[in-house]
Design a protein around this motif. Sequence first.
Motif, PDB file in Angstrom:
ATOM      1  N   ARG A 268       0.835  -1.200   0.000  1.00 36.61           N
ATOM      2  CA  ARG A 268       0.000   0.000   0.000  1.00 36.61           C
ATOM      3  C   ARG A 268       0.872   1.254   0.000  1.00 36.61           C
ATOM      4  NH1 ARG A 268      -3.679  -0.100   4.822  1.00 36.61           N
ATOM      5  NH2 ARG A 268      -2.500  -1.854   5.650  1.00 36.61           N
ATOM      6  N   GLU A 269       1.496   1.512  -1.111  1.00 37.87           N
ATOM      7  CA  GLU A 269       2.227   2.766  -1.380  1.00 37.87           C
ATOM      8  C   GLU A 269       3.460   2.983  -0.510  1.00 37.87           C
ATOM      9  OE1 GLU A 269       1.012   7.384  -2.493  1.00 37.87           O
ATOM     10  OE2 GLU A 269      -0.507   6.062  -1.653  1.00 37.87           O
ATOM     11  N   THR A 270       3.956   1.945   0.126  1.00 39.55           N
ATOM     12  CA  THR A 270       5.127   2.097   0.988  1.00 39.55           C
ATOM     13  C   THR A 270       6.434   1.805   0.258  1.00 39.55           C
ATOM     14  OG1 THR A 270       4.935  -0.206   1.712  1.00 39.55           O
ATOM     15  CG2 THR A 270       3.803   1.471   3.042  1.00 39.55           C
ATOM     16  N   ALA A 271       6.339   1.259  -0.952  1.00 41.50           N
ATOM     17  CA  ALA A 271       7.511   0.852  -1.735  1.00 41.50           C
ATOM     18  C   ALA A 271       8.312  -0.239  -1.037  1.00 41.50           C
ATOM     19  CB  ALA A 271       8.418   2.055  -2.045  1.00 41.50           C
ATOM     20  N   GLN A 272       7.651  -1.008  -0.160  1.00 43.92           N
ATOM     21  CA  GLN A 272       8.322  -2.070   0.573  1.00 43.92           C
ATOM     22  C   GLN A 272       8.015  -3.457   0.014  1.00 43.92           C
ATOM     23  OE1 GLN A 272       7.088  -1.447   4.617  1.00 43.92           O
ATOM     24  NE2 GLN A 272       8.439   0.322   4.910  1.00 43.92           N
ATOM     25  N   GLY A 273       7.236  -3.524  -1.051  1.00 49.83           N
ATOM     26  CA  GLY A 273       6.901  -4.810  -1.639  1.00 49.83           C
ATOM     27  C   GLY A 273       6.566  -4.668  -3.104  1.00 49.83           C
ATOM     28  N   GLY A 274       6.169  -5.771  -3.720  1.00 55.56           N
ATOM     29  CA  GLY A 274       5.780  -5.729  -5.123  1.00 55.56           C
ATOM     30  C   GLY A 274       6.913  -5.357  -6.045  1.00 55.56           C
ATOM     31  N   LEU A 275       6.597  -4.608  -7.104  1.00 57.93           N
ATOM     32  CA  LEU A 275       7.604  -4.220  -8.099  1.00 57.93           C
ATOM     33  C   LEU A 275       8.725  -3.380  -7.495  1.00 57.93           C
ATOM     34  CD1 LEU A 275       5.212  -3.313 -11.051  1.00 57.93           C
ATOM     35  CD2 LEU A 275       6.590  -5.381 -10.803  1.00 57.93           C
ATOM     36  N   ALA A 276       8.403  -2.646  -6.446  1.00 58.30           N
ATOM     37  CA  ALA A 276       9.418  -1.784  -5.819  1.00 58.30           C
ATOM     38  C   ALA A 276      10.551  -2.587  -5.207  1.00 58.30           C
ATOM     39  CB  ALA A 276       8.771  -0.908  -4.750  1.00 58.30           C
ATOM     40  N   GLN A 277      10.283  -3.859  -4.859  1.00 59.29           N
ATOM     41  CA  GLN A 277      11.303  -4.667  -4.203  1.00 59.29           C
ATOM     42  C   GLN A 277      11.865  -5.769  -5.095  1.00 59.29           C
ATOM     43  OE1 GLN A 277      12.889  -4.212  -1.247  1.00 59.29           O
ATOM     44  NE2 GLN A 277      11.815  -2.248  -1.259  1.00 59.29           N
ATOM     45  N   THR A 278      11.640  -5.681  -6.381  1.00 58.81           N
ATOM     46  CA  THR A 278      12.335  -6.575  -7.313  1.00 58.81           C
ATOM     47  C   THR A 278      13.805  -6.164  -7.368  1.00 58.81           C
ATOM     48  OG1 THR A 278      11.840  -5.111  -9.172  1.00 58.81           O
ATOM     49  CG2 THR A 278      10.259  -6.890  -8.719  1.00 58.81           C
ATOM     50  N   PRO A 279      14.689  -7.018  -7.872  1.00 51.68           N
ATOM     51  CA  PRO A 279      16.091  -6.618  -7.976  1.00 51.68           C
ATOM     52  C   PRO A 279      16.272  -5.305  -8.742  1.00 51.68           C
ATOM     53  CG  PRO A 279      15.899  -8.976  -8.304  1.00 51.68           C
ATOM     54  CD  PRO A 279      14.504  -8.445  -8.229  1.00 51.68           C
ATOM     55  N   THR A 280      15.556  -5.157  -9.840  1.00 48.78           N
ATOM     56  CA  THR A 280      15.675  -3.914 -10.608  1.00 48.78           C
ATOM     57  C   THR A 280      15.059  -2.746  -9.845  1.00 48.78           C
ATOM     58  OG1 THR A 280      15.625  -5.109 -12.700  1.00 48.78           O
ATOM     59  CG2 THR A 280      15.066  -2.773 -12.777  1.00 48.78           C
ATOM     60  N   GLY A 281      13.944  -2.985  -9.173  1.00 47.40           N
ATOM     61  CA  GLY A 281      13.323  -1.924  -8.390  1.00 47.40           C
ATOM     62  C   GLY A 281      14.242  -1.427  -7.291  1.00 47.40           C
ATOM     63  N   ARG A 282      14.910  -2.349  -6.600  1.00 45.70           N
ATOM     64  CA  ARG A 282      15.842  -1.955  -5.537  1.00 45.70           C
ATOM     65  C   ARG A 282      17.049  -1.216  -6.116  1.00 45.70           C
ATOM     66  NH1 ARG A 282      14.719  -7.244  -3.666  1.00 45.70           N
ATOM     67  NH2 ARG A 282      16.784  -7.966  -4.314  1.00 45.70           N
ATOM     68  N   LYS A 283      17.495  -1.647  -7.294  1.00 45.98           N
ATOM     69  CA  LYS A 283      18.627  -0.977  -7.942  1.00 45.98           C
ATOM     70  C   LYS A 283      18.278   0.469  -8.285  1.00 45.98           C
ATOM     71  CE  LYS A 283      21.598  -1.262 -12.036  1.00 45.98           C
ATOM     72  NZ  LYS A 283      21.884  -2.015 -13.295  1.00 45.98           N
ATOM     73  N   ILE A 284      17.068   0.663  -8.811  1.00 41.19           N
ATOM     74  CA  ILE A 284      16.626   2.013  -9.151  1.00 41.19           C
ATOM     75  C   ILE A 284      16.568   2.887  -7.900  1.00 41.19           C
ATOM     76  CG2 ILE A 284      14.639   3.372  -9.939  1.00 41.19           C
ATOM     77  CD1 ILE A 284      14.070   1.096 -11.938  1.00 41.19           C
ATOM     78  N   MET A 285      16.025   2.341  -6.822  1.00 41.72           N
ATOM     79  CA  MET A 285      15.948   3.110  -5.573  1.00 41.72           C
ATOM     80  C   MET A 285      17.339   3.474  -5.052  1.00 41.72           C
ATOM     81  SD  MET A 285      12.721   1.731  -3.305  1.00 41.72           S
ATOM     82  CE  MET A 285      12.935  -0.035  -3.494  1.00 41.72           C
ATOM     83  N   LYS A 286      18.272   2.530  -5.159  1.00 40.23           N
ATOM     84  CA  LYS A 286      19.633   2.797  -4.713  1.00 40.23           C
ATOM     85  C   LYS A 286      20.271   3.916  -5.530  1.00 40.23           C
ATOM     86  CE  LYS A 286      24.060   0.474  -3.849  1.00 40.23           C
ATOM     87  NZ  LYS A 286      24.800  -0.837  -3.948  1.00 40.23           N
TER      88      LYS A 286
END
Length: 293
Positions: A268-286
């Motif tokens: 729910r919009e926390t960016a702690q799961g789903g697409l946000a926590q895929t390897p690519t999603g984590r790389k983008i956030m980093k």
Amino acid sequence: MRFKNLRELVELCGRESQTISGIMIQDQAAESGQSEAEILAAMNEYYQIMKSAVHKGLTEDIVSTSGLTGGDAKRVEAYRGGGEASVGDIACQAMAYALAVSEVNASMGRIVATPTAGSCGIIPGVFVSSQERFGWEDEHLVRGLFSAGAIGYVIANNSFISGAEGGCQAEIGSAIGMAAGAMVELRGGTPEQAVHAVGLALKNTLGLICDPVGGLVEIPCIVRNGFGAVNALAAADMALAGVRSAIPSDEVIDVMLEVGSAMPSRHRETAQGGLAQTPTGRKIMKELRSRKK
């Protein structure tokens, strides 16, 4: 408002021989103390902003503030010009227009939240493309926005429209339902058909999570707006063809509340799961964090 749910809204339309937009305009005037002419004028200003956002997204080189997104609306519109769109010209146009508004939002441009910024492209995408297809005057679309508003009012007061509360089903789902119901009215359908379109639309977004990469309203939010516009047109066509929502639309809204309440916070919009926590999603956030530092 004189209605709390969609059933009461349809019944009110029947008693007063009114459209959904007609009821909403009357109730809005009574509640605000403004004249119907003043309310229509204010809504017309909002519609002009929507059309401007569509134009901006299709004619300017839009890049989001993060640099992650931009230009997809122009790509889809160029593809549509080739006449090879599998979904057909009108659906592809609505998709391109919805992407355009969402990209303007991501670049901190001026948009109208319908019902939220994260779902801002769906109603403009559907409305503006349909206006160009059918040759409708702005006044017709402005009234359609009141129809969408009445539907959104019911959803907001009986379930969610916020991704942080109920997941993306609350934002994208609500916008699809609002656009679908309003489109039925714009094309001459009955209030009952419009409400069936809402149910048909919402049933097919139940459980959609909110998982923005980096916590930004970009990935996957923008493309979901594009898909959402196409889904809204499909739901409207089904309802106009006579397809009914077997589960009453008010009950579908209740299920949205149930599902959203049970949804884990990471979805729910926390960016702690789903697409946000895929390897690519984590790389983008980093990479985004490094850029900020």
